[in-house]
Write a protein that holds these residues in place. Structure first.
Motif, PDB file in Angstrom:
ATOM      1  N   LYS A  11      34.618  32.873   1.673  1.00  0.00           N
ATOM      2  CA  LYS A  11      34.487  31.719   2.555  1.00  0.00           C
ATOM      3  C   LYS A  11      34.874  32.054   4.003  1.00  0.00           C
ATOM      4  CE  LYS A  11      36.922  28.938  -0.134  1.00  0.00           C
ATOM      5  NZ  LYS A  11      37.189  29.858  -1.268  1.00  0.00           N
ATOM      6  N   SER A  33      37.325  27.174   6.070  1.00  0.00           N
ATOM      7  CA  SER A  33      36.916  26.342   4.945  1.00  0.00           C
ATOM      8  C   SER A  33      38.125  25.639   4.352  1.00  0.00           C
ATOM      9  CB  SER A  33      36.241  27.264   3.918  1.00  0.00           C
ATOM     10  OG  SER A  33      36.569  26.878   2.625  1.00  0.00           O
ATOM     11  N   ALA A  34      37.880  24.433   3.858  1.00  0.00           N
ATOM     12  CA  ALA A  34      38.952  23.719   3.142  1.00  0.00           C
ATOM     13  C   ALA A  34      38.346  22.998   1.957  1.00  0.00           C
ATOM     14  CB  ALA A  34      39.649  22.726   4.063  1.00  0.00           C
ATOM     15  N   PHE A  35      39.191  22.608   1.032  1.00  0.00           N
ATOM     16  CA  PHE A  35      38.786  21.880  -0.165  1.00  0.00           C
ATOM     17  C   PHE A  35      37.702  22.653  -0.916  1.00  0.00           C
ATOM     18  CE2 PHE A  35      39.766  18.786   3.339  1.00  0.00           C
ATOM     19  CZ  PHE A  35      41.082  18.608   2.965  1.00  0.00           C
ATOM     20  N   ASP A  36      37.975  23.960  -1.101  1.00  0.00           N
ATOM     21  CA  ASP A  36      37.090  24.847  -1.864  1.00  0.00           C
ATOM     22  C   ASP A  36      35.670  24.857  -1.321  1.00  0.00           C
ATOM     23  OD1 ASP A  36      39.239  25.433  -3.688  1.00  0.00           O
ATOM     24  OD2 ASP A  36      38.956  23.404  -4.423  1.00  0.00           O
ATOM     25  N   GLY A  37      35.569  24.913  -0.007  1.00  0.00           N
ATOM     26  CA  GLY A  37      34.274  25.079   0.632  1.00  0.00           C
ATOM     27  C   GLY A  37      33.570  23.769   0.960  1.00  0.00           C
ATOM     28  N   LYS A 212      46.696  26.054   8.379  1.00  0.00           N
ATOM     29  CA  LYS A 212      45.376  25.468   8.098  1.00  0.00           C
ATOM     30  C   LYS A 212      45.436  23.984   7.729  1.00  0.00           C
ATOM     31  CE  LYS A 212      42.280  26.691   4.817  1.00  0.00           C
ATOM     32  NZ  LYS A 212      41.363  27.585   4.085  1.00  0.00           N
ATOM     33  N   ARG A 216      42.604  21.042   7.569  1.00  0.00           N
ATOM     34  CA  ARG A 216      42.412  20.161   6.402  1.00  0.00           C
ATOM     35  C   ARG A 216      42.605  18.703   6.781  1.00  0.00           C
ATOM     36  NH1 ARG A 216      46.093  24.005   4.036  1.00  0.00           N
ATOM     37  NH2 ARG A 216      44.972  25.567   2.820  1.00  0.00           N
TER      38      ARG A 216
HETATM   39  N1  ASP Z   1      40.901  28.182   0.744  1.00  0.00           N
HETATM   40  C1  ASP Z   1      40.333  27.100  -0.001  1.00  0.00           C
HETATM   41  C2  ASP Z   1      39.024  26.645   0.666  1.00  0.00           C
HETATM   42  O1  ASP Z   1      38.389  26.885   1.291  1.00  0.00           O
HETATM   43  C3  ASP Z   1      41.258  25.969  -0.252  1.00  0.00           C
HETATM   44  C4  ASP Z   1      41.854  25.346   0.978  1.00  0.00           C
HETATM   45  O2  ASP Z   1      42.382  26.074   1.793  1.00  0.00           O
HETATM   46  O3  ASP Z   1      41.890  24.114   1.098  1.00  0.00           O
HETATM   47  O4  ASP Z   1      38.267  25.932   0.656  1.00  0.00           O
END
Ligand code: ASP
Ligand code: TMP
Length: 237
Positions: A11, A33-37, A212, A216
């Motif tokens: 990601k 990326s956050a929330f698993d993409g 991060k 988020r």
């Molecule tokens: N690293 C993961 C993601 O991209 C989880 C996160 O950081 O929220 O989506």
């Protein structure tokens, strides 16, 4: 060192093969990326900042006796690393309650955890990185009991080294995630990255979020916060 083909696109990083079968190139991209993409954005300079941040931290950990995959920096956004067989078990230590622990247990964010907690998650975006444990990892053959014990020991060692490092720079290492792999000799080695993308860092006095979670939670100033952390640690960007 010659860059060859793309081996894996994650990601936030892309992994390339090289002319040396024992070496790979990690390229840090600006993708965030956050929330698993589910939420993805390009943030200017983030690839460069995270590459330099990761190199600084991995060198500190090596100096403290923790084996890492770091070889040498190649450019602003690329680093040469030892090839590892990655283990799909993410190791998380928490010094203060935040994130999924707060959601899961309904505890107060910022509550100190004594002793720090250790958790394991399966690296699987489609399943949203479900929490697992040692027994499950062994039964499914993701790692042996010996490998898991070594990963846990190294994660606690990393916590000792980095909690002190960030504390001296006026920050709290709230929590972090590590990924490990196995090298050609069967040793467990720290892989992936350590950057504000994969940990939580708060200012000690104000508890301002410098990681991060700014992305988020839509707080803004994401890369600026990463740069502030780098400056406090004396990392030249
Ligand atoms: N690293 C993961 C993601 O991209 C989880 C996160 O950081 O929220 O989506
Ligand atoms: P959590 O509170 O979402 O479980 O995350 C704990 C810490 O681990 C936090 O610093 C973020 C990091 N983490 C990742 O970077 N990637 C992941 O896939 C997971 C599960 C956690």
């Amino acid at each position: 060192m010659e860059k060859r083909t793309e081996l894996y696109r994650g990601k936030a990083k892309t992994v390339f093969t090289t002319d040396d079968p024992e070496r790979l190139i990690l390229q840090f991209r600006n993708d965030t990326s956050a929330f698993d993409g589910e939420k993805v954005e390009q943030l200017d300079r983030k690839g460069m900042v995270n590459n330099k941040f990761n190199n600084f931290i991995m060198a500190k950990l090596e100096a403290a006796g923790i084996p890492t995959q770091l070889d040498r920096v190649l450019s602003d956004t690329e680093t040469l690393v030892k090839r590892l067989d990655m283990i799909p078990v993410e190791c998380v230590i928490r010094n203060f309650a935040a994130g999924s622990l707060v959601r899961r247990l309904g505890v107060t964010e910022g509550q100190a955890l004594n002793p720090p907690t250790f958790e394991q998650f399966l690296k699987n975006d489609a399943l949203h990185d479900p929490m697992i444990n040692e027994s499950i990892a062994i039964s499914f053959g993701w790692a042996t009991a010996e490998q898991l014990a070594r990963m846990k020991q190294l994660t606690y060692q990393v916590n000792d080294v980095l909690s002190a490092l960030f504390d001296e720079a006026g920050m709290m290492l709230v929590d972090f995630k590590l990924e490990f792999g196995v090298d050609g000799d069967g040793n467990i080695v720290l892989g992936d990255e350590f950057s504000p993308d994969g940990c939580r860092l708060w200012d000690k006095e104000t508890r301002k979020k410098l990681d991060k979670d700014r992305f988020r939670q839509g707080l803004g100033g994401v890369v600026e916060a990463y740069e502030e952390v780098a400056a406090r640690l004396g990392i030249a960007l």
